[in-house]
Design a protein around this motif. Structure first.
Motif, PDB file in Angstrom:
ATOM      1  N   ALA A  26       0.825  -1.207   0.000  1.00 47.56           N
ATOM      2  CA  ALA A  26       0.000   0.000   0.000  1.00 47.56           C
ATOM      3  C   ALA A  26       0.862   1.261   0.000  1.00 47.56           C
ATOM      4  O   ALA A  26       0.548   2.244  -0.689  1.00 47.56           O
ATOM      5  CB  ALA A  26      -0.925  -0.007   1.205  1.00 47.56           C
ATOM      6  N   ASN A  27       1.955   1.256   0.759  1.00 46.63           N
ATOM      7  CA  ASN A  27       2.858   2.417   0.771  1.00 46.63           C
ATOM      8  C   ASN A  27       3.481   2.649  -0.594  1.00 46.63           C
ATOM      9  O   ASN A  27       3.612   3.798  -1.053  1.00 46.63           O
ATOM     10  CB  ASN A  27       3.954   2.219   1.812  1.00 46.63           C
ATOM     11  N   ASP A  28       3.886   1.575  -1.245  1.00 45.61           N
ATOM     12  CA  ASP A  28       4.496   1.715  -2.576  1.00 45.61           C
ATOM     13  C   ASP A  28       3.482   2.231  -3.591  1.00 45.61           C
ATOM     14  O   ASP A  28       3.810   3.058  -4.459  1.00 45.61           O
ATOM     15  CB  ASP A  28       5.066   0.377  -3.035  1.00 45.61           C
ATOM     16  N   ILE A  29       2.249   1.748  -3.504  1.00 45.64           N
ATOM     17  CA  ILE A  29       1.210   2.228  -4.435  1.00 45.64           C
ATOM     18  C   ILE A  29       0.881   3.695  -4.155  1.00 45.64           C
ATOM     19  O   ILE A  29       0.731   4.499  -5.088  1.00 45.64           O
ATOM     20  CB  ILE A  29      -0.043   1.353  -4.305  1.00 45.64           C
ATOM     21  N   ALA A  30       0.780   4.063  -2.873  1.00 39.89           N
ATOM     22  CA  ALA A  30       0.452   5.449  -2.513  1.00 39.89           C
ATOM     23  C   ALA A  30       1.539   6.413  -2.957  1.00 39.89           C
ATOM     24  O   ALA A  30       1.259   7.591  -3.245  1.00 39.89           O
ATOM     25  CB  ALA A  30       0.247   5.552  -1.008  1.00 39.89           C
ATOM     26  N   ALA A  31       2.785   5.959  -3.031  1.00 43.78           N
ATOM     27  CA  ALA A  31       3.890   6.832  -3.423  1.00 43.78           C
ATOM     28  C   ALA A  31       3.951   7.068  -4.929  1.00 43.78           C
ATOM     29  O   ALA A  31       4.700   7.951  -5.386  1.00 43.78           O
ATOM     30  CB  ALA A  31       5.219   6.237  -2.945  1.00 43.78           C
ATOM     31  N   MET A  32       3.177   6.352  -5.707  1.00 45.74           N
ATOM     32  CA  MET A  32       3.228   6.473  -7.159  1.00 45.74           C
ATOM     33  C   MET A  32       2.559   7.747  -7.658  1.00 45.74           C
ATOM     34  O   MET A  32       3.028   8.359  -8.628  1.00 45.74           O
ATOM     35  CB  MET A  32       2.564   5.249  -7.795  1.00 45.74           C
ATOM     36  N   HIS A  33       1.461   8.180  -6.993  1.00 48.01           N
ATOM     37  CA  HIS A  33       0.698   9.327  -7.488  1.00 48.01           C
ATOM     38  C   HIS A  33      -0.231   9.797  -6.370  1.00 48.01           C
ATOM     39  O   HIS A  33      -0.698   8.977  -5.566  1.00 48.01           O
ATOM     40  CB  HIS A  33      -0.111   8.924  -8.730  1.00 48.01           C
ATOM     41  N   PRO A  34      -0.520  11.117  -6.309  1.00 44.99           N
ATOM     42  CA  PRO A  34      -1.459  11.596  -5.278  1.00 44.99           C
ATOM     43  C   PRO A  34      -2.824  10.923  -5.334  1.00 44.99           C
ATOM     44  O   PRO A  34      -3.468  10.725  -4.291  1.00 44.99           O
ATOM     45  CB  PRO A  34      -1.566  13.095  -5.565  1.00 44.99           C
ATOM     46  N   PHE A  35      -3.288  10.556  -6.533  1.00 41.98           N
ATOM     47  CA  PHE A  35      -4.576   9.872  -6.650  1.00 41.98           C
ATOM     48  C   PHE A  35      -4.552   8.543  -5.908  1.00 41.98           C
ATOM     49  O   PHE A  35      -5.478   8.213  -5.163  1.00 41.98           O
ATOM     50  CB  PHE A  35      -4.911   9.646  -8.134  1.00 41.98           C
ATOM     51  N   TYR A  36      -3.493   7.770  -6.123  1.00 42.67           N
ATOM     52  CA  TYR A  36      -3.361   6.488  -5.440  1.00 42.67           C
ATOM     53  C   TYR A  36      -3.197   6.678  -3.932  1.00 42.67           C
ATOM     54  O   TYR A  36      -3.620   5.823  -3.143  1.00 42.67           O
ATOM     55  CB  TYR A  36      -2.186   5.701  -6.007  1.00 42.67           C
ATOM     56  N   TYR A  37      -2.570   7.790  -3.542  1.00 40.96           N
ATOM     57  CA  TYR A  37      -2.397   8.077  -2.124  1.00 40.96           C
ATOM     58  C   TYR A  37      -3.753   8.197  -1.433  1.00 40.96           C
ATOM     59  O   TYR A  37      -3.993   7.595  -0.377  1.00 40.96           O
ATOM     60  CB  TYR A  37      -1.594   9.368  -1.957  1.00 40.96           C
ATOM     61  N   TRP A  38      -4.662   8.967  -2.037  1.00 40.20           N
ATOM     62  CA  TRP A  38      -5.990   9.133  -1.433  1.00 40.20           C
ATOM     63  C   TRP A  38      -6.828   7.866  -1.563  1.00 40.20           C
ATOM     64  O   TRP A  38      -7.660   7.577  -0.698  1.00 40.20           O
ATOM     65  CB  TRP A  38      -6.698  10.323  -2.087  1.00 40.20           C
ATOM     66  N   MET A  39      -6.600   7.111  -2.631  1.00 40.38           N
ATOM     67  CA  MET A  39      -7.313   5.844  -2.761  1.00 40.38           C
ATOM     68  C   MET A  39      -6.926   4.875  -1.644  1.00 40.38           C
ATOM     69  O   MET A  39      -7.763   4.139  -1.112  1.00 40.38           O
ATOM     70  CB  MET A  39      -7.017   5.205  -4.122  1.00 40.38           C
ATOM     71  N   MET A  40      -5.657   4.871  -1.278  1.00 40.69           N
ATOM     72  CA  MET A  40      -5.198   4.012  -0.187  1.00 40.69           C
ATOM     73  C   MET A  40      -5.795   4.470   1.151  1.00 40.69           C
ATOM     74  O   MET A  40      -6.135   3.649   2.000  1.00 40.69           O
ATOM     75  CB  MET A  40      -3.678   4.012  -0.113  1.00 40.69           C
ATOM     76  N   ILE A  41      -5.928   5.768   1.335  1.00 40.74           N
ATOM     77  CA  ILE A  41      -6.553   6.278   2.557  1.00 40.74           C
ATOM     78  C   ILE A  41      -8.006   5.822   2.641  1.00 40.74           C
ATOM     79  O   ILE A  41      -8.477   5.345   3.690  1.00 40.74           O
ATOM     80  CB  ILE A  41      -6.458   7.814   2.621  1.00 40.74           C
ATOM     81  N   ILE A  42      -8.738   5.954   1.533  1.00 40.47           N
ATOM     82  CA  ILE A  42     -10.137   5.517   1.505  1.00 40.47           C
ATOM     83  C   ILE A  42     -10.229   4.008   1.689  1.00 40.47           C
ATOM     84  O   ILE A  42     -11.106   3.494   2.416  1.00 40.47           O
ATOM     85  CB  ILE A  42     -10.802   5.949   0.183  1.00 40.47           C
ATOM     86  N   PHE A  43      -9.300   3.292   1.063  1.00 42.47           N
ATOM     87  CA  PHE A  43      -9.298   1.828   1.137  1.00 42.47           C
ATOM     88  C   PHE A  43      -9.113   1.344   2.575  1.00 42.47           C
ATOM     89  O   PHE A  43      -9.901   0.539   3.084  1.00 42.47           O
ATOM     90  CB  PHE A  43      -8.190   1.282   0.241  1.00 42.47           C
ATOM     91  N   PHE A  44      -8.103   1.860   3.251  1.00 42.18           N
ATOM     92  CA  PHE A  44      -7.854   1.423   4.620  1.00 42.18           C
ATOM     93  C   PHE A  44      -8.889   1.988   5.595  1.00 42.18           C
ATOM     94  O   PHE A  44      -9.178   1.370   6.623  1.00 42.18           O
ATOM     95  CB  PHE A  44      -6.433   1.815   5.045  1.00 42.18           C
ATOM     96  N   GLY A  45      -9.442   3.162   5.252  1.00 44.10           N
ATOM     97  CA  GLY A  45     -10.540   3.667   6.071  1.00 44.10           C
ATOM     98  C   GLY A  45     -11.745   2.745   6.016  1.00 44.10           C
ATOM     99  O   GLY A  45     -12.413   2.513   7.033  1.00 44.10           O
TER     100      GLY A  45
END
Length: 222
Positions: free
Chosen positions: A37-56
């Protein structure tokens, strides 16, 4: 229906992580989802917020289940244990306070266990099913055997869960090739059957069981 889909998705993610992060030891593999998840979130701001929503969403799903289980457990302790055996004359307010206190203690105990896990994630996952299967004698025998008694069922579940839990968390998962959960389940059945046979059956109990298991239609027994 959804179990094969969710389990299959976890399996696919695990296979992908084996390719992406080869050479991980057991401790590192426990954190592979967070690493991915950290590696995916570091790829782009869009993926960063998607990971936040996902884990939320994951946290919300866990809490929605955990709070229901905790409330049910507190209610059982306050009503079925404290109000029935410890203090039968307790008021409803007193029972509620006892249930809330026990719930708070359990929460802190679970937090301590989560911070200091007794085993790997896989062992805890296996232990969950080993504990759940200990209710099988209650349903299987309870549906087809009228002599089954509540006290042996309770102690059978306690003994079966203890055997399965100790064997899993100590690393001795099997005995002569038999898994700890099965050994606990066998002990559970033995306690339920032998304990029920040793306990006397009164006429009032027979009438009570007959009333509970008989089918009535418009007040006429079928």
């Amino acid at each position: 229906m959804d179990a094969p889909i969710t389990t299959g998705l976890v399996l696919v993610v695990g296979i992908i992580c084996i390719v992406l992060y080869p050479g991980m030891d057991t401790g590192q593999s426990e954190q592979v989802i967070g690493i991915l998840a950290n590696d995916i979130a570091a790829m782009h701001p869009f993926y960063y917020w998607m990971m936040i929503i996902f884990f939320g969403g994951i946290v919300g799903a866990i809490i929605s289940t955990a709070d229901s289980v905790l409330l049910s457990f507190s209610s059982m302790v306050s009503h079925d244990i404290y109000g029935k055996y410890i203090n039968p004359n307790a008021t409803d307010e007193r029972k509620v306070k006892v249930g809330k206190f026990v719930g708070i203690v359990v929460v802190f105990l679970l937090l301590w266990i989560a911070w200091n896990p007794p085993g790997t994630l896989y062992q805890i996952f296996v232990l969950k099913f080993e504990l759940l299967i200990q209710v099988a004698p209650c349903f299987l025998l309870g549906l087809y055997w009228k002599r089954l008694r509540a006290t042996p069922v309770f102690w059978g579940m306690v003994i079966g869960a203890t055997i399965a839990g100790v064997m899993t968390l100590t690393g001795n998962n099997t005995l002569y090739g038999i898994h700890g959960g099965i050994i606990g389940l066998i002990a559970n059945f033995v306690v339920c059957v032998s304990g029920s046979l040793m306990m006397p059956v009164s006429e009032d109990y027979k009438k009570h069981i007959h009333t509970k298991t008989s089918i009535h239609d418009n007040g006429v027994q079928m």
